[in-house]
Design an enzyme around this catalytic site. Structure first.
Site, PDB file in Angstrom:
ATOM      1  CD  GLU A  75       4.372  -1.629 -14.342  1.00  0.00           C
ATOM      2  OE1 GLU A  75       5.238  -0.859 -13.895  1.00  0.00           O
ATOM      3  OE2 GLU A  75       4.027  -2.675 -13.764  1.00  0.00           O
ATOM      4  CD  GLU A  95       1.402  -0.390 -10.165  1.00  0.00           C
ATOM      5  OE1 GLU A  95       1.594  -1.323 -10.955  1.00  0.00           O
ATOM      6  OE2 GLU A  95       0.710   0.611 -10.478  1.00  0.00           O
TER       7      GLU A  95
END
Length: 221
Positions: A75, A95
């Site tokens: 990210e 995730e």
């Protein structure tokens, strides 16, 4: 630490671009899940995860990726403007395998940087992407041998720094802000951003330098 560096980058006239990299052969393996379980978050108020994802700098930022860029580490990469990756480096957003969501920009930015089906495969399965495949899809600008990402990323940042700072800043701003503009308004809405650049001293200097066949001297004015 990243947040402070980015604030300094945007505040200093002598800095035109920056490189974000890791240490020890790894860019960033993501959030510490033990700290997450303890209720801790690597979140900087106003800037988000890592001090970057919610408020990228006004000036260009190049990611130099060695090894793993996983979860929050990926990210951070997605919040950068350009990416240089080492052969053998890996990108992933796992995730969903841990019962959470890549909410530090992963879910919303990845489909803008990859074909939708490829982005969904990564997001919904947690599968990784190699540096060469990332380059194939345009996520990575350049793939270099291991240990060479930092010099290659610095060279890319220097290529940006050779150009007029007002023009560079306006160009990056237009790329980001115009994503949400209606197609019929694109040219009209860019005027308030581009007009000051065309009226600047640097624009006149660029023309003079071209006519005289010399390197321009930018002042940022």
């Amino acid at each position: 630490m990243i947040a402070a560096a980015l604030e300094e980058l945007d505040a200093r006239d002598d800095l035109a671009a920056a490189v974000l990299t890791g240490a020890g052969g790894v860019f960033c393996a993501g959030m510490d899940l033990k700290r997450l379980a303890a209720g801790e978050l690597a979140h900087v108020p106003g800037r988000g995860f890592g001090g970057l994802v919610e408020a990228p700098p006004r000036k260009p930022l190049v990611a130099a990726v060695e090894g793993y860029a996983i979860g929050g580490g990926f990210e951070l990469v997605l919040a950068c403007d350009m990416v240089v990756a080492a052969e053998g480096s890996t990108f992933a957003l796992p995730e969903v395998r841990r019962g959470i969501v890549a909410r530090a920009g992963g879910v919303v930015r990845l489909p803008r940087r990859l074909p939708r089906a490829v982005a969904l495969e990564m997001l919904l399965t947690g599968r990784s992407l190699t540096a060469h495949r990332a380059h194939h899809f345009g996520l990575v600008n350049e793939v270099v041998p291991g240990g060479q990402t930092l010099p290659a990323a610095k060279a890319l940042a220097c290529a940006v720094a050779d150009n007029a700072p007002l023009a560079v800043a306006a160009t990056k701003r237009l790329v980001l802000e115009s994503e949400s503009w209606p197609a019929e308004e694109l040219l009209a809405r860019q005027a308030p951003i581009t007009d000051p650049v065309f009226a600047s001293d640097d624009a006149a200097e660029g023309a003079r330098a071209f006519i005289k066949k010399r390197a321009p001297v930018w002042t940022g004015r």
